[in-house]
Design an enzyme around this catalytic site. Structure first.
Site, PDB file in Angstrom:
ATOM      1  CB  SER A 126       5.855  88.628  25.988  1.00 19.70           C
ATOM      2  OG  SER A 126       5.589  88.114  24.711  1.00 19.70           O
ATOM      3  CG  HIS A 172       9.939  90.525  27.050  1.00 24.05           C
ATOM      4  ND1 HIS A 172      10.615  90.227  25.882  1.00 24.05           N
ATOM      5  CD2 HIS A 172       8.626  90.537  26.722  1.00 24.05           C
ATOM      6  CE1 HIS A 172       9.742  90.053  24.903  1.00 24.05           C
ATOM      7  NE2 HIS A 172       8.532  90.249  25.396  1.00 24.05           N
TER       8      HIS A 172
END
Length: 239
Positions: A126, A172
């Site tokens: 991610s 992230h």
């Protein structure tokens, strides 16, 4: 716009997806459990676990980006990689796309290492996927397109990252910031010195991430772990 050769089909993105699928299959086979593949030996050797990284295994910040906690985690990241990556690869070209993906992956790992919980292991693509999202935001600005759908998607994903336990918010955000900065250097580079500015941007971001890693490493000092690499049993986070 980015100086890349014209192409209509992504090449790197399908390869990355295939590699992630293959590594997941290996971990599931080793663990003997599709849902609990994190119990495999490869997972233990590759996940981003800050104490072990501090003891010298820096490569985990990269290898952890090819591990996933179960098939749902894998499917979500690979779907996002396909949707976000295919157009960005065509726009940037293969080499520039690879540089952006790798820097975003490393940026997420460095953010976790800098600010993350030392008792928590992290794995997932991610960080790199958020880097692609940041790159697409910059591309939309550069192309002067309507980016409402992407902005909403980004906002929803950031809200999820902050609000749901078990998701690495730091990975992230680190990937998002580095991906946006990298894409900015590539897409806003002046035509006369485009290649020099693009690769100088890549080099400077890499130097920055390495410097941040070295600084954090020095702050932590040397972690001495047993020969099996386990200082203690970590709790896992997916990114």
């Amino acid at each position: 716009m980015a100086g890349a050769a014209v192409q209509t089909r992504p090449i790197v993105v399908p390869i990355l997806i295939a590699v992630n699928l293959a590594i997941f299959a290996i971990t599931a086979a080793q663990a003997g459990d599709l849902l609990n593949n994190f119990r495999s030996s490869l997972f233990a050797q590759w996940q981003l676990w800050p104490p072990v990284v501090a003891s010298g295994e820096w490569w985990r910040m990269l290898t952890s980006g090819f591990l996933h906690y179960g098939p749902l985690h894998l499917a979500m990241n690979m779907l996002a990689l396909w949707i976000l990556g295919r157009d960005l690869e065509v726009l940037l070209g293969k080499l520039r796309f690879c540089a952006l993906y790798a820097l975003s992956l490393l940026g997420g790992g460095v953010a976790v290492y800098l600010f993350g919980d030392m008792s928590t292991a992290v794995a997932g693509a991610s960080g790199a996927v958020f880097g692609l999202m940041g790159g697409l935001v910059v591309a939309i600005w550069r192309l002067k397109l309507n980016g409402t759908q992407l902005y909403v998607l980004l906002a929803v994903n950031l809200i999820i990252s902050f609000s749901i336990p078990g998701i690495s918010m730091l990975g992230h955000i680190g990937g998002l910031v580095i991906g946006a900065l990298c894409a900015g250097g590539m897409l806003f580079a002046p035509r006369a010195r485009r290649s020099q500015v693009q690769w100088a941007t890549v080099g400077l971001l890499l130097v920055l991430l390495v410097a941040l890693f070295i600084t954090r490493d020095a702050m932590l000092g040397e972690y001495i772990c047993p020969e099996d690499g386990y200082c203690y049993q970590p709790s896992g986070f997916g990114v």
